[in-house]
Design a protein around this motif. Structure first.
Motif, short mmCIF file in Angstrom:
data_model
loop_
_atom_site.label_atom_id
_atom_site.label_comp_id
_atom_site.label_asym_id
_atom_site.label_seq_id
_atom_site.Cartn_x
_atom_site.Cartn_y
_atom_site.Cartn_z
N MET A 24 42.53 40.50 59.89
CA MET A 24 41.35 40.21 59.37
C MET A 24 40.99 38.65 59.06
SD MET A 24 38.61 41.53 56.84
CE MET A 24 37.78 42.79 57.81
N TYR A 25 40.16 37.97 59.69
CA TYR A 25 40.02 36.68 59.26
C TYR A 25 39.14 36.41 58.04
CZ TYR A 25 39.06 31.93 60.20
OH TYR A 25 38.95 30.13 60.13
N LYS A 26 39.76 35.48 57.21
CA LYS A 26 38.85 34.96 56.09
C LYS A 26 37.92 33.99 56.47
CE LYS A 26 39.11 33.68 51.38
NZ LYS A 26 39.87 33.66 50.13
N ILE A 27 36.42 34.19 56.02
CA ILE A 27 35.63 32.92 56.27
C ILE A 27 35.82 32.11 55.25
CG2 ILE A 27 33.20 32.60 56.04
CD1 ILE A 27 32.69 35.63 57.16
N THR A 28 35.76 30.77 55.82
CA THR A 28 35.98 29.63 54.97
C THR A 28 34.61 28.75 54.65
OG1 THR A 28 36.18 28.04 56.99
CG2 THR A 28 38.22 29.21 56.31
N LEU A 29 34.67 27.92 53.77
CA LEU A 29 33.57 27.00 53.31
C LEU A 29 32.87 26.46 54.61
CD1 LEU A 29 31.52 26.16 50.99
CD2 LEU A 29 33.40 24.20 50.82
N VAL A 30 33.73 26.11 55.44
CA VAL A 30 33.21 25.23 56.72
C VAL A 30 32.57 26.42 57.57
CG1 VAL A 30 33.98 24.13 58.92
CG2 VAL A 30 35.02 23.85 56.64
N ASP A 31 32.94 27.30 57.63
CA ASP A 31 32.23 28.65 58.41
C ASP A 31 30.93 28.91 57.70
OD1 ASP A 31 34.22 28.86 60.22
OD2 ASP A 31 35.28 30.33 58.82
N LYS A 32 31.03 28.99 56.23
CA LYS A 32 29.53 29.29 55.59
C LYS A 32 28.62 28.10 55.76
CE LYS A 32 31.97 32.11 52.13
NZ LYS A 32 32.21 31.98 50.74
N ASP A 77 31.56 26.04 66.08
CA ASP A 77 32.54 26.63 65.15
C ASP A 77 32.26 28.18 64.75
OD1 ASP A 77 34.40 26.62 62.82
OD2 ASP A 77 32.74 27.11 61.50
N LEU A 78 31.00 28.68 64.94
CA LEU A 78 30.72 29.97 65.06
C LEU A 78 31.15 30.81 66.04
CD1 LEU A 78 27.30 30.19 63.21
CD2 LEU A 78 29.56 30.31 62.20
N ILE A 79 31.04 30.00 67.21
CA ILE A 79 31.66 30.67 68.42
C ILE A 79 33.13 30.75 68.27
CG2 ILE A 79 31.89 30.37 71.10
CD1 ILE A 79 29.26 28.74 71.16
N VAL A 80 33.87 29.97 67.63
CA VAL A 80 35.38 30.06 67.54
C VAL A 80 35.40 31.40 66.76
CG1 VAL A 80 37.24 28.92 66.75
CG2 VAL A 80 35.79 27.75 68.04
N LEU A 81 34.64 31.19 65.58
CA LEU A 81 34.93 32.44 64.36
C LEU A 81 34.60 33.64 65.01
CD1 LEU A 81 35.21 33.13 61.56
CD2 LEU A 81 32.59 32.90 61.43
N ILE A 82 33.84 33.94 65.78
CA ILE A 82 33.46 35.12 66.71
C ILE A 82 34.77 35.48 67.31
CG2 ILE A 82 32.27 36.23 68.82
CD1 ILE A 82 29.83 34.68 67.85
N PHE A 83 35.53 34.65 68.13
CA PHE A 83 36.76 35.11 68.68
C PHE A 83 37.96 35.27 67.86
CE2 PHE A 83 34.32 33.12 72.49
CZ PHE A 83 34.36 34.24 73.28
N LYS A 84 37.93 34.73 66.66
CA LYS A 84 38.87 34.83 65.69
C LYS A 84 38.74 36.17 65.03
CE LYS A 84 39.89 30.13 64.41
NZ LYS A 84 39.62 29.07 63.26
N CYS A 85 37.41 36.80 64.75
CA CYS A 85 37.13 38.09 64.19
C CYS A 85 36.99 38.96 65.08
CB CYS A 85 36.04 37.82 63.33
SG CYS A 85 36.24 36.56 61.85
N ASN A 86 37.65 39.10 66.22
CA ASN A 86 37.08 40.19 67.49
C ASN A 86 38.07 41.34 66.82
OD1 ASN A 86 36.77 41.55 69.55
ND2 ASN A 86 37.76 40.22 71.10
N PRO A 87 37.00 42.23 66.52
CA PRO A 87 37.85 43.63 66.14
C PRO A 87 38.47 44.57 67.35
CG PRO A 87 35.68 43.79 65.95
CD PRO A 87 35.87 42.36 66.41
#
Length: 72
Positions: A1-9, A57-67
């Motif tokens: 699981m990927y932790k959401i950072t301050l930058v992601d928020k 950044d959110l597009i990258v986050l989607i691929f990092k959190c791919n369940p």
């Protein structure tokens, strides 16, 4: 699981602000960015650039959190 950072928020907030701005432009022809920064084209372009970087950044986050990612 990927932790959401301050930058992601911050990215979430910026992308939501951009989406609200586009909704206001589409419905009422009101550009919230222009109202917030005034007539300064430089600040408008800077804010639009930050919003687009946040979207990437959110597009990258989607691929990092791919369940559904298959692991072996």
């Amino acid at each position: 699981m990927y932790k959401i950072t301050l930058v992601d928020k911050i990215s979430f907030i910026l992308v939501l602000a951009g989406a609200i701005n586009w909704g206001l432009i589409g419905l009422f022809s009101i550009n919230l960015i222009t109202i917030l920064v005034g007539g300064s084209v430089l600040f408008q372009r800077l804010l639009y650039t930050l919003i687009s970087i946040a979207a990437i950044d959110l597009i990258v986050l989607i691929f990092k959190c791919n369940p559904f990612k298959l692991t072996t």
